[in-house]
Design a protein around this motif. Structure first.
Motif, PDB file in Angstrom:
ATOM      1  N   MET A 434       0.788  -1.235   0.000  1.00  0.00           N
ATOM      2  CA  MET A 434       0.000   0.000   0.000  1.00  0.00           C
ATOM      3  C   MET A 434       0.825   1.292   0.000  1.00  0.00           C
ATOM      4  O   MET A 434       0.436   2.256  -0.659  1.00  0.00           O
ATOM      5  CB  MET A 434      -0.981  -0.027   1.165  1.00  0.00           C
ATOM      6  CG  MET A 434      -2.009  -1.133   1.019  1.00  0.00           C
ATOM      7  SD  MET A 434      -3.257  -1.143   2.325  1.00  0.00           S
ATOM      8  CE  MET A 434      -4.005  -2.760   2.024  1.00  0.00           C
ATOM      9  N   PRO A 435       1.966   1.382   0.711  1.00  0.00           N
ATOM     10  CA  PRO A 435       2.742   2.625   0.645  1.00  0.00           C
ATOM     11  C   PRO A 435       3.197   3.018  -0.766  1.00  0.00           C
ATOM     12  O   PRO A 435       3.114   4.199  -1.121  1.00  0.00           O
ATOM     13  CB  PRO A 435       3.923   2.342   1.578  1.00  0.00           C
ATOM     14  CG  PRO A 435       3.365   1.401   2.585  1.00  0.00           C
ATOM     15  CD  PRO A 435       2.466   0.497   1.785  1.00  0.00           C
ATOM     16  N   PRO A 436       3.667   2.072  -1.614  1.00  0.00           N
ATOM     17  CA  PRO A 436       3.993   2.499  -2.982  1.00  0.00           C
ATOM     18  C   PRO A 436       2.782   3.046  -3.738  1.00  0.00           C
ATOM     19  O   PRO A 436       2.920   3.985  -4.536  1.00  0.00           O
ATOM     20  CB  PRO A 436       4.519   1.215  -3.641  1.00  0.00           C
ATOM     21  CG  PRO A 436       5.052   0.413  -2.515  1.00  0.00           C
ATOM     22  CD  PRO A 436       4.107   0.680  -1.376  1.00  0.00           C
ATOM     23  N   LEU A 437       1.609   2.474  -3.477  1.00  0.00           N
ATOM     24  CA  LEU A 437       0.395   2.991  -4.115  1.00  0.00           C
ATOM     25  C   LEU A 437       0.109   4.409  -3.631  1.00  0.00           C
ATOM     26  O   LEU A 437      -0.237   5.293  -4.423  1.00  0.00           O
ATOM     27  CB  LEU A 437      -0.782   2.060  -3.805  1.00  0.00           C
ATOM     28  CG  LEU A 437      -2.131   2.429  -4.427  1.00  0.00           C
ATOM     29  CD1 LEU A 437      -2.018   2.518  -5.938  1.00  0.00           C
ATOM     30  CD2 LEU A 437      -3.200   1.406  -4.027  1.00  0.00           C
ATOM     31  N   GLN A 438       0.283   4.636  -2.325  1.00  0.00           N
ATOM     32  CA  GLN A 438       0.088   5.988  -1.811  1.00  0.00           C
ATOM     33  C   GLN A 438       1.151   6.932  -2.365  1.00  0.00           C
ATOM     34  O   GLN A 438       0.863   8.083  -2.689  1.00  0.00           O
ATOM     35  CB  GLN A 438       0.122   5.998  -0.283  1.00  0.00           C
ATOM     36  CG  GLN A 438      -0.256   7.356   0.309  1.00  0.00           C
ATOM     37  CD  GLN A 438      -0.380   7.338   1.827  1.00  0.00           C
ATOM     38  OE1 GLN A 438       0.041   6.391   2.482  1.00  0.00           O
ATOM     39  NE2 GLN A 438      -0.955   8.377   2.388  1.00  0.00           N
ATOM     40  N   GLY A 439       2.383   6.434  -2.481  1.00  0.00           N
ATOM     41  CA  GLY A 439       3.444   7.259  -3.053  1.00  0.00           C
ATOM     42  C   GLY A 439       3.140   7.683  -4.483  1.00  0.00           C
ATOM     43  O   GLY A 439       3.421   8.817  -4.881  1.00  0.00           O
ATOM     44  N   SER A 440       2.550   6.772  -5.261  1.00  0.00           N
ATOM     45  CA  SER A 440       2.208   7.121  -6.647  1.00  0.00           C
ATOM     46  C   SER A 440       1.104   8.167  -6.682  1.00  0.00           C
ATOM     47  O   SER A 440       1.085   9.026  -7.581  1.00  0.00           O
ATOM     48  CB  SER A 440       1.784   5.866  -7.415  1.00  0.00           C
ATOM     49  OG  SER A 440       0.571   5.322  -6.905  1.00  0.00           O
ATOM     50  N   ILE A 441       0.177   8.126  -5.709  1.00  0.00           N
ATOM     51  CA  ILE A 441      -0.862   9.169  -5.639  1.00  0.00           C
ATOM     52  C   ILE A 441      -0.228  10.515  -5.294  1.00  0.00           C
ATOM     53  O   ILE A 441      -0.585  11.557  -5.859  1.00  0.00           O
ATOM     54  CB  ILE A 441      -1.934   8.788  -4.601  1.00  0.00           C
ATOM     55  CG1 ILE A 441      -2.706   7.552  -5.059  1.00  0.00           C
ATOM     56  CG2 ILE A 441      -2.913   9.945  -4.379  1.00  0.00           C
ATOM     57  CD1 ILE A 441      -3.707   7.034  -4.042  1.00  0.00           C
ATOM     58  N   ILE A 442       0.745  10.509  -4.370  1.00  0.00           N
ATOM     59  CA  ILE A 442       1.432  11.748  -3.996  1.00  0.00           C
ATOM     60  C   ILE A 442       2.186  12.325  -5.187  1.00  0.00           C
ATOM     61  O   ILE A 442       2.258  13.549  -5.373  1.00  0.00           O
ATOM     62  CB  ILE A 442       2.373  11.505  -2.798  1.00  0.00           C
ATOM     63  CG1 ILE A 442       1.563  11.124  -1.558  1.00  0.00           C
ATOM     64  CG2 ILE A 442       3.221  12.742  -2.514  1.00  0.00           C
ATOM     65  CD1 ILE A 442       2.407  10.689  -0.371  1.00  0.00           C
ATOM     66  N   ASP A 443       2.740  11.457  -6.032  1.00  0.00           N
ATOM     67  CA  ASP A 443       3.441  11.919  -7.234  1.00  0.00           C
ATOM     68  C   ASP A 443       2.488  12.510  -8.262  1.00  0.00           C
ATOM     69  O   ASP A 443       2.919  13.188  -9.197  1.00  0.00           O
ATOM     70  CB  ASP A 443       4.205  10.757  -7.882  1.00  0.00           C
ATOM     71  CG  ASP A 443       5.472  10.395  -7.118  1.00  0.00           C
ATOM     72  OD1 ASP A 443       6.058  11.290  -6.493  1.00  0.00           O
ATOM     73  OD2 ASP A 443       5.865   9.212  -7.147  1.00  0.00           O
ATOM     74  N   GLY A 444       1.182  12.247  -8.101  1.00  0.00           N
ATOM     75  CA  GLY A 444       0.186  12.726  -9.054  1.00  0.00           C
ATOM     76  C   GLY A 444      -0.192  14.179  -8.828  1.00  0.00           C
ATOM     77  O   GLY A 444       0.478  14.926  -8.114  1.00  0.00           O
ATOM     78  N   SER A 445      -1.321  14.567  -9.424  1.00  0.00           N
ATOM     79  CA  SER A 445      -1.756  15.964  -9.396  1.00  0.00           C
ATOM     80  C   SER A 445      -2.690  16.245  -8.231  1.00  0.00           C
ATOM     81  O   SER A 445      -3.350  15.336  -7.714  1.00  0.00           O
ATOM     82  CB  SER A 445      -2.471  16.308 -10.713  1.00  0.00           C
ATOM     83  OG  SER A 445      -1.628  16.084 -11.820  1.00  0.00           O
ATOM     84  N   ASP A 446      -2.730  17.510  -7.819  1.00  0.00           N
ATOM     85  CA  ASP A 446      -3.706  17.958  -6.827  1.00  0.00           C
ATOM     86  C   ASP A 446      -5.097  17.930  -7.455  1.00  0.00           C
ATOM     87  O   ASP A 446      -5.243  17.906  -8.687  1.00  0.00           O
ATOM     88  CB  ASP A 446      -3.375  19.379  -6.370  1.00  0.00           C
ATOM     89  CG  ASP A 446      -1.981  19.500  -5.787  1.00  0.00           C
ATOM     90  OD1 ASP A 446      -1.416  18.466  -5.391  1.00  0.00           O
ATOM     91  OD2 ASP A 446      -1.456  20.631  -5.730  1.00  0.00           O
ATOM     92  N   ILE A 447      -6.129  17.921  -6.614  1.00  0.00           N
ATOM     93  CA  ILE A 447      -7.495  17.985  -7.129  1.00  0.00           C
ATOM     94  C   ILE A 447      -8.243  19.104  -6.403  1.00  0.00           C
ATOM     95  O   ILE A 447      -7.821  19.556  -5.326  1.00  0.00           O
ATOM     96  CB  ILE A 447      -8.254  16.646  -6.962  1.00  0.00           C
ATOM     97  CG1 ILE A 447      -8.513  16.352  -5.472  1.00  0.00           C
ATOM     98  CG2 ILE A 447      -7.504  15.502  -7.603  1.00  0.00           C
ATOM     99  CD1 ILE A 447      -9.448  15.176  -5.252  1.00  0.00           C
ATOM    100  N   THR A 448      -9.333  19.535  -6.996  1.00  0.00           N
ATOM    101  CA  THR A 448     -10.181  20.543  -6.373  1.00  0.00           C
ATOM    102  C   THR A 448     -11.527  19.919  -6.062  1.00  0.00           C
ATOM    103  O   THR A 448     -12.157  19.310  -6.929  1.00  0.00           O
ATOM    104  CB  THR A 448     -10.379  21.761  -7.296  1.00  0.00           C
ATOM    105  OG1 THR A 448      -9.102  22.324  -7.601  1.00  0.00           O
ATOM    106  CG2 THR A 448     -11.242  22.814  -6.620  1.00  0.00           C
ATOM    107  N   LEU A 449     -11.964  20.021  -4.803  1.00  0.00           N
ATOM    108  CA  LEU A 449     -13.223  19.438  -4.370  1.00  0.00           C
ATOM    109  C   LEU A 449     -14.070  20.535  -3.745  1.00  0.00           C
ATOM    110  O   LEU A 449     -13.708  21.103  -2.716  1.00  0.00           O
ATOM    111  CB  LEU A 449     -12.983  18.313  -3.353  1.00  0.00           C
ATOM    112  CG  LEU A 449     -14.215  17.576  -2.835  1.00  0.00           C
ATOM    113  CD1 LEU A 449     -14.900  16.808  -3.965  1.00  0.00           C
ATOM    114  CD2 LEU A 449     -13.819  16.605  -1.710  1.00  0.00           C
ATOM    115  N   GLY A 450     -15.207  20.858  -4.374  1.00  0.00           N
ATOM    116  CA  GLY A 450     -16.094  21.885  -3.847  1.00  0.00           C
ATOM    117  C   GLY A 450     -15.427  23.235  -3.727  1.00  0.00           C
ATOM    118  O   GLY A 450     -15.691  23.982  -2.778  1.00  0.00           O
TER     119      GLY A 450
END
Length: 486
Positions: A434-450
């Motif tokens: 799971m940490p590598p999966l979380q790391g790949s999300i951190i390497d991704g883009s920010d999002i805007t919610l509401g």
């Protein structure tokens, strides 16, 4: 292999000075005592192992961020530290269970301590060669040892007394795990992270760019990495010197803990340990597998995997959270991790006491809901409020590992538990995947919610939130099962 342990017995002869009623009282006392007197010395020795693997786990967590900056790699690549570290559990859990079933708990402990020390000592050639890959090999072998220790120590503790008090006994032993974890965190935050020249380089960069104070911390963090990359490309010799220095700093604690582990191994070699697993019939592997094909056991393996994943993600990436979202230094962010561990430690002792009054499954489910809510706060709430929520998750996690372990093995005799425990130790692979999966999300883009910006670090904590949902389902299911049986 040690001489089988023979528990003290009373006789009914006139010379014994005791009557049958005294024997009955003693048996009743042992049945309700969390750790019977005849097992106390062995229990203390085995409990020391919980602190040893706690140190390794939580000293290594902040190195994920440190290695990212020392070797200038991505978050995904640096999180391979956790993949290697917890992958060792998955590789060695079943061999460890087979060894202790064939020989003894003591043999499993000695083997584990030997592998632990070997893995830690590999940090010497890894740092001298400046090889990230060799560090990963060292972590992998080190956790071969931890897999042996955990596969051995957990069922060993469960067997040291009455099944009625088994879960409380394991929670008591596991309460000392955070002491080792806390020691590892303090060593990292006070002696290792502040001594890294990469941190000094970043501090000098911040002093030269006062405009950084007006920017979002996540933007500044990116600029710092760009500065390090520029330094590597333009002044490779000086950058190599900085790497050499920083890796030599990282190496020191692993060498020291290797020496400590060797001393503990020598103590076990000369100590007589109880053989609490003797006296049970040998069974076929097929028969054991058939008995373990239950919702209790298989659900426990699944819940353990998701719990460990959540724990490692929360404790590994709290450093990223503090540095990226709040502009903290690595050492400052790690101090918040220490606060989280203190909360974890206090909560584990408190929850162990609460288990006298609540069913383990019920308390597990309630704490998992608390973990979900606090993780949601870490995702949605801005500033230090979100960080405090992330810290608070540790109070909810404190009970989970030993309680899931005890619930899943409930009703098994010590011989069966030796092999069944392998599945629960194998479940620690959740901390590798799971940490590598979380790391790949951190390497991704920010999002805007509401209309609110959610940085990628913040978004990544959706993963531990999902993990707590699985733990809650298992906890309430086991509570309902216990209620129906009573």
């Amino acid at each position: 292999m040690e001489t089988p342990y023979q528990p003290p017995t009373d006789t009914d002869s006139p010379d014994s000075g005791q009557d049958p009623s005294a024997d009955s009282l003693k048996a009743a006392e042992d049945h309700t005592r969390v750790v019977p007197k005849q097992y106390l010395t062995a229990f203390i020795l085995v409990t020391s192992l919980f602190a040893l693997w706690g140190f390794a786990n939580d000293f290594t967590n902040p190195l994920v961020r440190a290695f990212k900056e020392i070797f200038l790699i991505s978050n995904f690549e640096s999180s391979l530290v956790q993949f290697a570290f917890y992958g060792g559990y998955a590789t060695m859990a079943i061999p460890a269970a087979l060894l202790i079933r064939k020989f003894s708990y003591k043999a499993g402990i000695i083997t584990g301590l030997a592998l632990y020390s070997i893995g830690a000592l590999i940090s010497i050639p890894a740092s001298l060669q400046m090889s990230f890959g060799m560090f990963l090999v060292g972590f992998y072998i080190l956790t071969f040892g931890l897999a042996f220790l955990e596969t051995t120590a957990n069922p060993f503790v469960l067997s040291m007394g009455s099944p009625v008090t088994a879960t409380r006994r394991l929670n008591l032993a596991q309460a000392f795990n955070p002491i080792g974890s806390l020691t590892g965190m303090i060593v990292a935050s006070q002696f290792i992270l502040p001594a890294l020249q990469t941190e000094s380089f970043k501090a000098a960069e911040a002093a030269q760019h006062p405009e950084y104070a007006t920017m979002r911390p996540s933007e500044v963090d990116g600029l710092m990495i760009e500065s390090l990359e520029s330094f590597r490309d333009n002044e490779p010799e000086k950058h190599a010197e900085m790497q050499t220095h920083d890796l030599s700093v990282v190496r020191i604690p692993y060498v020291v803990i290797a020496l400590v582990v060797l001393a503990v191994m020598a103590t076990f070699l000369i100590s007589k340990m109880p053989d609490t697993g003797s006296g049970h019939e040998q069974i076929s592997l097929g028969a054991l597998v058939q008995r373990l094909t239950t919702g209790r056991y298989l659900g426990g393996v699944a819940a353990q995997s998701f719990y460990v994943g959540a724990q490692i993600m929360c404790w590994t990436f709290i450093v990223h959270y503090g540095m990226t979202l709040l502009g903290l230094t690595a050492a400052e962010a790690q101090r918040y991790n220490i606060v989280a561990m203190v909360i974890f430690l206090v909560s584990r002792f408190a929850c162990t006491a609460i288990l006298q009054y609540l069913r383990p499954g019920l308390l597990l489910g309630v704490l998992a809901i608390g973990g979900m809510l606090l993780t949601g706060g870490a995702i949605l709430l801005q500033g230090y409020t979100g960080l405090y929520c992330l810290i608070g998750v540790s109070a909810c996690m404190s009970l989970m590992f030993p309680t899931i372990y005890g619930l899943a093995l409930h009703g098994l005799n010590p011989e069966d538990a030796k092999l069944a425990s392998a599945g629960l130790i194998f479940a620690i692979v959740g901390g590798a995947l799971m940490p590598p999966l979380q790391g790949s999300i951190i390497d991704g883009s920010d999002i805007t919610l509401g209309g609110t910006l959610l940085e990628s670090v913040r978004v990544s904590f959706v993963l531990p939130l999902i993990c707590f949902v699985v733990v809650a389902v298992y906890g309430f299911a086991m509570s309902r099962q216990a209620s129906a049986a009573s």
